[in-house]
Design a protein around this motif. Sequence first.
Motif, PDB file in Angstrom:
ATOM      1  N   SER A  99       1.677  11.185   1.528  1.00 51.29           N
ATOM      2  CA  SER A  99       0.223  11.023   1.555  1.00 51.29           C
ATOM      3  C   SER A  99      -0.164   9.567   1.367  1.00 51.29           C
ATOM      4  O   SER A  99      -1.253   9.147   1.731  1.00 51.29           O
ATOM      5  CB  SER A  99      -0.481  11.920   0.544  1.00 51.29           C
ATOM      6  N   ASN A 100       0.744   8.788   0.815  1.00 55.16           N
ATOM      7  CA  ASN A 100       0.452   7.368   0.661  1.00 55.16           C
ATOM      8  C   ASN A 100       1.080   6.550   1.788  1.00 55.16           C
ATOM      9  O   ASN A 100       0.872   5.344   1.886  1.00 55.16           O
ATOM     10  CB  ASN A 100       0.986   6.910  -0.697  1.00 55.16           C
ATOM     11  N   LYS A 204       4.257  -0.308  -4.420  1.00 53.67           N
ATOM     12  CA  LYS A 204       3.832   0.757  -3.523  1.00 53.67           C
ATOM     13  C   LYS A 204       2.461   0.532  -2.905  1.00 53.67           C
ATOM     14  O   LYS A 204       1.922   1.419  -2.250  1.00 53.67           O
ATOM     15  CB  LYS A 204       3.805   2.082  -4.285  1.00 53.67           C
ATOM     16  N   THR A 205       1.887  -0.629  -3.148  1.00 58.33           N
ATOM     17  CA  THR A 205       0.582  -0.880  -2.545  1.00 58.33           C
ATOM     18  C   THR A 205       0.798  -1.635  -1.240  1.00 58.33           C
ATOM     19  O   THR A 205       1.712  -2.450  -1.142  1.00 58.33           O
ATOM     20  CB  THR A 205      -0.311  -1.724  -3.470  1.00 58.33           C
ATOM     21  N   VAL A 206      -0.048  -1.355  -0.249  1.00 58.40           N
ATOM     22  CA  VAL A 206       0.168  -2.007   1.041  1.00 58.40           C
ATOM     23  C   VAL A 206      -0.306  -3.451   1.014  1.00 58.40           C
ATOM     24  O   VAL A 206       0.028  -4.234   1.890  1.00 58.40           O
ATOM     25  CB  VAL A 206      -0.512  -1.241   2.193  1.00 58.40           C
ATOM     26  N   LYS A 207      -1.099  -3.799   0.012  1.00 60.43           N
ATOM     27  CA  LYS A 207      -1.498  -5.199  -0.139  1.00 60.43           C
ATOM     28  C   LYS A 207      -1.090  -5.650  -1.516  1.00 60.43           C
ATOM     29  O   LYS A 207      -1.233  -4.913  -2.483  1.00 60.43           O
ATOM     30  CB  LYS A 207      -3.021  -5.328  -0.011  1.00 60.43           C
ATOM     31  N   ASN A 208      -0.614  -6.870  -1.590  1.00 57.00           N
ATOM     32  CA  ASN A 208      -0.141  -7.342  -2.870  1.00 57.00           C
ATOM     33  C   ASN A 208       0.030  -8.852  -2.796  1.00 57.00           C
ATOM     34  O   ASN A 208       0.824  -9.353  -2.021  1.00 57.00           O
ATOM     35  CB  ASN A 208       1.224  -6.697  -3.167  1.00 57.00           C
ATOM     36  N   VAL A 209      -0.735  -9.583  -3.565  1.00 50.35           N
ATOM     37  CA  VAL A 209      -0.533 -11.034  -3.578  1.00 50.35           C
ATOM     38  C   VAL A 209      -0.303 -11.522  -4.997  1.00 50.35           C
ATOM     39  O   VAL A 209      -0.734 -12.598  -5.370  1.00 50.35           O
ATOM     40  CB  VAL A 209      -1.706 -11.807  -2.946  1.00 50.35           C
ATOM     41  N   SER A 210       0.387 -10.701  -5.779  1.00 47.59           N
ATOM     42  CA  SER A 210       0.656 -11.111  -7.144  1.00 47.59           C
ATOM     43  C   SER A 210       2.006 -11.815  -7.172  1.00 47.59           C
ATOM     44  O   SER A 210       3.037 -11.173  -7.252  1.00 47.59           O
ATOM     45  CB  SER A 210       0.666  -9.878  -8.048  1.00 47.59           C
TER      46      SER A 210
ATOM     47  N   THR B 341      -5.147  -3.248  -7.163  1.00 47.63           N
ATOM     48  CA  THR B 341      -4.822  -2.435  -5.991  1.00 47.63           C
ATOM     49  C   THR B 341      -3.901  -1.302  -6.406  1.00 47.63           C
ATOM     50  O   THR B 341      -3.018  -1.500  -7.228  1.00 47.63           O
ATOM     51  CB  THR B 341      -4.138  -3.327  -4.942  1.00 47.63           C
ATOM     52  N   VAL B 342      -4.141  -0.128  -5.828  1.00 48.50           N
ATOM     53  CA  VAL B 342      -3.340   1.042  -6.206  1.00 48.50           C
ATOM     54  C   VAL B 342      -2.840   1.754  -4.953  1.00 48.50           C
ATOM     55  O   VAL B 342      -3.415   1.595  -3.881  1.00 48.50           O
ATOM     56  CB  VAL B 342      -4.167   2.038  -7.056  1.00 48.50           C
ATOM     57  N   PRO B 343      -1.760   2.530  -5.103  1.00 51.17           N
ATOM     58  CA  PRO B 343      -1.384   3.393  -3.985  1.00 51.17           C
ATOM     59  C   PRO B 343      -2.617   4.243  -3.634  1.00 51.17           C
ATOM     60  O   PRO B 343      -3.298   4.725  -4.539  1.00 51.17           O
ATOM     61  CB  PRO B 343      -0.261   4.255  -4.571  1.00 51.17           C
ATOM     62  N   ARG B 344      -2.862   4.423  -2.342  1.00 48.65           N
ATOM     63  CA  ARG B 344      -4.157   4.990  -1.934  1.00 48.65           C
ATOM     64  C   ARG B 344      -4.466   6.328  -2.565  1.00 48.65           C
ATOM     65  O   ARG B 344      -5.618   6.653  -2.821  1.00 48.65           O
ATOM     66  CB  ARG B 344      -4.183   5.129  -0.424  1.00 48.65           C
ATOM     67  N   THR B 345      -3.406   7.103  -2.819  1.00 54.36           N
ATOM     68  CA  THR B 345      -3.645   8.430  -3.389  1.00 54.36           C
ATOM     69  C   THR B 345      -4.207   8.365  -4.801  1.00 54.36           C
ATOM     70  O   THR B 345      -4.746   9.341  -5.299  1.00 54.36           O
ATOM     71  CB  THR B 345      -2.326   9.219  -3.422  1.00 54.36           C
ATOM     72  N   GLY B 408       0.652   2.607 -10.866  1.00 56.22           N
ATOM     73  CA  GLY B 408       1.673   2.225  -9.885  1.00 56.22           C
ATOM     74  C   GLY B 408       1.180   1.160  -8.928  1.00 56.22           C
ATOM     75  O   GLY B 408       1.759   0.941  -7.863  1.00 56.22           O
ATOM     76  N   GLY B 409       0.116   0.500  -9.311  1.00 52.00           N
ATOM     77  CA  GLY B 409      -0.470  -0.522  -8.443  1.00 52.00           C
ATOM     78  C   GLY B 409      -0.179  -1.917  -8.931  1.00 52.00           C
ATOM     79  O   GLY B 409       0.802  -2.156  -9.635  1.00 52.00           O
ATOM     80  N   THR B 410      -1.061  -2.844  -8.569  1.00 50.19           N
ATOM     81  CA  THR B 410      -0.820  -4.235  -8.912  1.00 50.19           C
ATOM     82  C   THR B 410      -2.135  -4.922  -9.288  1.00 50.19           C
ATOM     83  O   THR B 410      -3.213  -4.361  -9.098  1.00 50.19           O
ATOM     84  CB  THR B 410      -0.109  -4.959  -7.752  1.00 50.19           C
ATOM     85  N   ILE B 411      -2.013  -6.143  -9.808  1.00 46.71           N
ATOM     86  CA  ILE B 411      -3.195  -6.815 -10.339  1.00 46.71           C
ATOM     87  C   ILE B 411      -3.957  -7.612  -9.288  1.00 46.71           C
ATOM     88  O   ILE B 411      -5.063  -8.049  -9.525  1.00 46.71           O
ATOM     89  CB  ILE B 411      -2.834  -7.736 -11.527  1.00 46.71           C
ATOM     90  N   SER B 412      -3.347  -7.808  -8.139  1.00 50.66           N
ATOM     91  CA  SER B 412      -4.100  -8.479  -7.086  1.00 50.66           C
ATOM     92  C   SER B 412      -3.648  -8.043  -5.708  1.00 50.66           C
ATOM     93  O   SER B 412      -2.465  -8.071  -5.387  1.00 50.66           O
ATOM     94  CB  SER B 412      -3.979 -10.001  -7.198  1.00 50.66           C
ATOM     95  N   ILE B 428       2.815  -6.211 -14.634  1.00 50.30           N
ATOM     96  CA  ILE B 428       3.643  -5.817 -13.489  1.00 50.30           C
ATOM     97  C   ILE B 428       5.002  -6.528 -13.425  1.00 50.30           C
ATOM     98  O   ILE B 428       5.876  -6.085 -12.701  1.00 50.30           O
ATOM     99  CB  ILE B 428       2.896  -6.059 -12.151  1.00 50.30           C
ATOM    100  N   PHE B 429       5.127  -7.638 -14.148  1.00 50.28           N
ATOM    101  CA  PHE B 429       6.391  -8.370 -14.062  1.00 50.28           C
ATOM    102  C   PHE B 429       7.087  -8.421 -15.416  1.00 50.28           C
ATOM    103  O   PHE B 429       6.429  -8.540 -16.451  1.00 50.28           O
ATOM    104  CB  PHE B 429       6.142  -9.826 -13.620  1.00 50.28           C
TER     105      PHE B 429
END
Lengths: 481, 460
Positions: A99-100, A204-210, B341-345, B408-412, B428-429
Amino acid sequence: MVDDTEKFKNLSETLGEAHVKTEPKITAQYTVDNVVPRAVVFPKNTDQISEVVKFANRENLAIVTRGSGTKMAMGNPPRKLDLVVCTSRMNHMLDVDTSNLTMTVEAGVKFRDIQARLATQEDRCYLPLGDLEAEGDEIICSDRSHSGCFVPIDPPYADKATIGGIIATNSTGPRRLLYNLPRDCIIGIRVVAPNGDVLGSGGKTVKNVSGYDVSKLMVGSMGTLGILCETTLRMLPLPEKMETLLVSFANFSDASAFAGRIFETSLLPAAVEIMNGEAFGHLSLDDKPDFGSNGYVAAIALEAFEPAVDRMRIEMLNMAKEAGAGANAVFEEEDHRSFWLAMSNLSATLDKKFSGFIKAKLNYPLSMWKNIIASGESIFSEANLDYIVQAHAGNGICFTGLLVDNNDTSATDKAVEAMNQLLAYCQEVDGNLVIQSAPADVKSNLRIWGKIGFDFVVMKRLKDQLDPKGIMSPGRFVEGL
Amino acid sequence: MDKQKLIASLNEIVGPDNVLSSEMDLMLYSYDASLDKAKPDVVVLPDSTEEVSKIMALAYKEKIPILGRGSGTNLTGGTVPIKGGIVVHFSRMNRILEIDYANRTATVQPGVITLDLQTEVLKKGFVYQPDPASQKVSTIGGNVSENSGGPHCLKYGVTSNHVQGLEVVLNDGTVINTGGKARDNAGYDITALVVGSEGTVGLVTKAILKLERAPESVKTLLAIFDAIEDGANTVSAIVAEGIIPATLEMMDNTVMRAVEETIKVGYPLDAACVLIIELDGMPEGMDDNASKIVEICRQNHVRDVRLAKDEAERNVLWAGRKGAFGSVGQVRPSYLCCDGTVPRTKLPEVLNQVIEIGKKYNLPIGNVFHAGDGNLHPLIMFDERDEDERSRVLKASTEILKACADAGGTISGEHGVGMEKLKETAFIFNECDLEFERQIKRAFDPDDIINPGKMIPANS
Ligand SMILES: Cc1cc2nc3c(=O)[nH]c(=O)nc-3n(C[C@H](O)[C@H](O)[C@H](O)COP(=O)(O)OP(=O)(O)OC[C@H]3O[C@@H](n4cnc5c(N)ncnc54)[C@H](O)[C@@H]3O)c2cc1C
């Protein structure tokens, strides 16, 4: 020869005796360009890889990582080789999140197992499931997700290569036209760094600039910056319809005019592959249309909604006719998938047939493709060599292979000379030529990585900083990094 | 180096007209679209790679901090010179050097405004895909350094997926070219490392960008919901169905109200949220997909789905979305945009948490974001002059980013870490991850003079 059993005892304790091999009988099967490693190890997870790398650090051992071994002929011969680290036991799919539209797998998972796992309930899969024989007791896709998705990479050796090897070598194929590259679909990694640290980047995110994009840095780095252990990839839903158009042409000029017409439209084919009759002739495929061996063949992959595929077929066959096409054939669904699998195995096929097979990948600005191929044709035919040409039109990438027998020294010499000439031509037009495989004894006469750009200074600085002891695949990468 | 001497040396490189050092000037270059501030010692406006190289070599020799600046619209303090030194403003290097349709590339200087390039290539039926909402002002140099995203990145990917090559001035003034018009260059993918490096590895003086043919047809839908949750569920249901639209943007009631105050788009002000959904590509099959989307909206209790009838209607819908950040200024004088940003679900779950965090700290939060990517942009609105409010904002923002990381996402997702989220990198790191990044930084900049204090927290 030194007996290394004692030396590797420590490793045996960590990995289990069965997974550290020092017997010459075994190590001989894991040579890299004829260099025999002192040991071959089979770690089962990331932590064990980290242990192996830490051990190598302490003992100052040079490591080469290996997946299924399909691309071990790439690169310069290793400057030093002690340990071959095989990822074959790292074959777990850690997360399939349909689903993701992402999945996380270990590096040793085979590409075909990924695709098979994502097949629909009706066994519709990006690869032809029927053509994939199970190896030994290995089960293809034990745990189906029935998602009807696929990972949009189109690598050579699609039924053998591991995902780790595909990423480490930046393996791509004709369908990159629509789906882009491994670098575009990798969103996260776990790597064991040259000092043994386990580190992660992305997720697991499709965007990530960290932070720096370490995932992309690893793509194509040939195991020289660390060992890729896990990777997270984007998936796509399977296209509603898949179809191949095959069209024969009398010569390259007509075939390329056809391709040119396609790119003037806003149609969206998945691949426009232009190959010579020789290449087409060697494709290992049942029920191959007989197009003769002199001309050129255009293979178009259409992967889209059904009405879009229908429209593209009609319009493209018209364009082909206008460009002077000869016969054509249409492959649907499973035949389509078998066709592209055969394409991905073309060099494997030729490798078996010709002991001195030399294969190269050419890259160049898109618009130069006709000049490049014309130049290749003239260099090769002047040298009286048999060759294949396989151009990913619209991508600025072309593969070419010289079909020589390694015992025929005069042909081999001519092949080497021809590749060097073609490299010079590619450079002239701001392109490059990289040898993908060649017999180990021929390699020293070839410029394996071709021309390297001004950014080599940065590559060197990175390598020195990240792998100061130079233990990761030493010597194999560009300029002997 | 003494400041007067520095100015004199820079005068020699670019001419005195292009060196700024008055108090007023320094003040103007002390901030960006984030909340941080710090003044540089001097600002310089080069006109060529050669000049940039000389400036860099000078900074290197004298160990002076140096950073590049495009339009200063980044939201994380990327252009705030916390250690003083030289700010290199790229406004004069704003030429489109070449548009090469045959090779599908555009070669531009870093100061080119994103939209200017896009407008130019569209005349010939081509697009440069990455479309940050700030595209009217932001520069390619800034987009490259931040690896900017935008509404259309759902289908087409972020800036990184569209940069083929770069010219970069290294720490010692050496000029290198990465990538090029030909793809798949041998060696490490240095282009990918520079993109998104937040200006910490060198100064970008040229970019070779990928052009694509404009899609044959476009369909834009506006779906109106009475509950945020329904909108969020719709987003993840669309993706789970295997449909990847070109865009999937969400805007909540707070933001719609602010937009209507300034732009007058005709958003339904009594609705909880809207989704802007765009499909593009070949028209065949598009109607089917649109029907599927409408059906998913219905299953999630949509109030109404409208289809933009023509280009004009479509433009109006987008004007509202692209002007949203600016309009929020109507509500309170300042805002902080969290880019978690997070996994869309996980979207529905995390959006709820955001609302709770807003309540907890008694702060108005508006949401306008790239929902299909799972890229939230909660805009926490406040008055910067109110110390108490400001400290609550920072706490709320950290909590939101923590919620994203925990999901399960990220900070940017697209704005970068900058100096704003250094602390939050710990979500996250681990130390190994960070040490690897420090090694990369050291490879490029061992003296730590290029945009110091950004992106990677100092060794603790
Ligand atoms: C209203 C608004 C809407 C926005 N919408 C979006 C959005 O939809 N998507 C998105 O991703 N971002 C968005 N942003 C953030 C911002 O616009 C982007 O980060 C943009 O790319 C910054 O461009 P800039 O030219 O303003 O760069 P600046 O802010 O000037 O610089 C950004 C960073 O790049 C570095 N830099 C700039 N030029 C160079 C160079 N030539 N060489 C080396 N380093 C350089 C700077 O040092 C700094 O670290 C938005 C911002 C605002 C204010």
